[in-house]
Write a protein that holds these residues in place. Structure first.
Motif, PDB file in Angstrom:
ATOM      1  N   SER A 146       0.834  -1.191   0.000  1.00 15.70           N
ATOM      2  CA  SER A 146       0.000   0.000   0.000  1.00 15.70           C
ATOM      3  C   SER A 146       0.872   1.244   0.000  1.00 15.70           C
ATOM      4  CB  SER A 146      -0.900   0.001   1.239  1.00 15.70           C
ATOM      5  OG  SER A 146      -1.648   1.185   1.310  1.00 15.70           O
ATOM      6  N   HIS A 147       0.340   2.327  -0.529  1.00 12.93           N
ATOM      7  CA  HIS A 147       1.086   3.581  -0.581  1.00 12.93           C
ATOM      8  C   HIS A 147       1.092   4.315   0.748  1.00 12.93           C
ATOM      9  CE1 HIS A 147      -3.082   4.831  -1.187  1.00 12.93           C
ATOM     10  NE2 HIS A 147      -2.714   5.986  -0.710  1.00 12.93           N
ATOM     11  N   ARG A 148       0.242   3.936   1.672  1.00 15.17           N
ATOM     12  CA  ARG A 148       0.203   4.641   2.952  1.00 15.17           C
ATOM     13  C   ARG A 148       1.011   3.887   4.002  1.00 15.17           C
ATOM     14  NH1 ARG A 148      -6.081   3.854   4.768  1.00 15.17           N
ATOM     15  NH2 ARG A 148      -6.143   1.614   4.421  1.00 15.17           N
ATOM     16  N   ALA A 149       1.506   4.645   4.938  1.00 13.22           N
ATOM     17  CA  ALA A 149       2.330   4.060   5.999  1.00 13.22           C
ATOM     18  C   ALA A 149       1.460   3.245   6.940  1.00 13.22           C
ATOM     19  CB  ALA A 149       3.031   5.162   6.766  1.00 13.22           C
ATOM     20  N   ALA A 150       2.039   2.204   7.490  1.00 14.29           N
ATOM     21  CA  ALA A 150       1.333   1.388   8.483  1.00 14.29           C
ATOM     22  C   ALA A 150       1.102   2.236   9.734  1.00 14.29           C
ATOM     23  CB  ALA A 150       2.165   0.159   8.822  1.00 14.29           C
ATOM     24  N   PRO A 151      -0.019   2.029  10.397  1.00 21.36           N
ATOM     25  CA  PRO A 151      -0.297   2.813  11.604  1.00 21.36           C
ATOM     26  C   PRO A 151       0.679   2.477  12.728  1.00 21.36           C
ATOM     27  CG  PRO A 151      -1.975   1.120  11.271  1.00 21.36           C
ATOM     28  CD  PRO A 151      -1.087   1.091  10.081  1.00 21.36           C
ATOM     29  N   VAL A 152       0.991   3.463  13.529  1.00 24.17           N
ATOM     30  CA  VAL A 152       1.866   3.294  14.689  1.00 24.17           C
ATOM     31  C   VAL A 152       0.977   3.097  15.910  1.00 24.17           C
ATOM     32  CG1 VAL A 152       3.609   4.403  16.140  1.00 24.17           C
ATOM     33  CG2 VAL A 152       3.643   4.732  13.660  1.00 24.17           C
ATOM     34  N   HIS A 153       1.275   2.065  16.707  1.00 20.02           N
ATOM     35  CA  HIS A 153       0.469   1.746  17.873  1.00 20.02           C
ATOM     36  C   HIS A 153       1.264   1.940  19.156  1.00 20.02           C
ATOM     37  CE1 HIS A 153      -1.368  -0.526  14.547  1.00 20.02           C
ATOM     38  NE2 HIS A 153      -2.478  -0.115  15.121  1.00 20.02           N
ATOM     39  N   THR A 154       0.581   2.415  20.182  1.00 20.39           N
ATOM     40  CA  THR A 154       1.178   2.591  21.497  1.00 20.39           C
ATOM     41  C   THR A 154       0.742   1.443  22.389  1.00 20.39           C
ATOM     42  OG1 THR A 154       1.098   4.991  21.248  1.00 20.39           O
ATOM     43  CG2 THR A 154       1.335   4.145  23.488  1.00 20.39           C
ATOM     44  N   ASP A 155       1.679   0.855  23.081  1.00 15.16           N
ATOM     45  CA  ASP A 155       1.363  -0.204  24.032  1.00 15.16           C
ATOM     46  C   ASP A 155       0.609   0.422  25.207  1.00 15.16           C
ATOM     47  OD1 ASP A 155       1.408  -2.126  26.121  1.00 15.16           O
ATOM     48  OD2 ASP A 155       3.258  -2.973  25.329  1.00 15.16           O
ATOM     49  N   PRO A 156      -0.553  -0.120  25.582  1.00 18.00           N
ATOM     50  CA  PRO A 156      -1.293   0.445  26.717  1.00 18.00           C
ATOM     51  C   PRO A 156      -0.453   0.541  27.994  1.00 18.00           C
ATOM     52  CG  PRO A 156      -2.675  -1.099  25.540  1.00 18.00           C
ATOM     53  CD  PRO A 156      -1.289  -1.220  24.947  1.00 18.00           C
TER      54      PRO A 156
END
Length: 113
Positions: free
Chosen positions: A9-19
């Motif tokens: 995909s042309h969009r960046a993968a989402p960045v997730h924060t560990d709870p």
């Protein structure tokens, strides 16, 4: 350069924060907004990975919706992944409950007024 999402995909993968890395103030701030609260409530009533970003009944445009999802990811509440052209979501309930026991239950059971 940012990591590309799986599937080219042309969009960046989402960045997730560990709870585990989220403060209680960040968590409370994330669910204090009515739009984000609606997203969390809708996700809580849906099976994991079945809701695309555009499927939520919220009164905001695409850019604002993207911002709200970013805040929810940053608070450790939401995880997203790309499935073809769709970005699908899940509520990180188990992980969030481990960090803040009972908080999500209170938020989800609160009056909508």
């Amino acid at each position: 350069m940012s990591k590309q999402a799986a599937g080219g995909s042309h969009r960046a993968a989402p960045v997730h924060t560990d709870p585990a890395d989220v403060s209680v103030l960040t968590a409370l701030s994330a669910v204090a907004d009515p739009v984000r609260l609606q997203i969390v409530r809708e996700l809580a009533g849906s099976a994991e990975w079945t809701r695309s970003c555009g499927s939520f009944d919220v009164p905001v445009g695409k850019a604002a919706l993207s911002h709200h999802f970013s805040v929810l990811r940053g608070a450790g509440l939401v995880e997203q992944r790309d499935e073809g052209p769709r970005r699908v979501n899940r509520l990180r309930r188990e992980e969030f409950d481990a960090r803040f026991p009972g908080l999500l239950d209170l938020v989800l059971s609160a009056d909508t007024d």
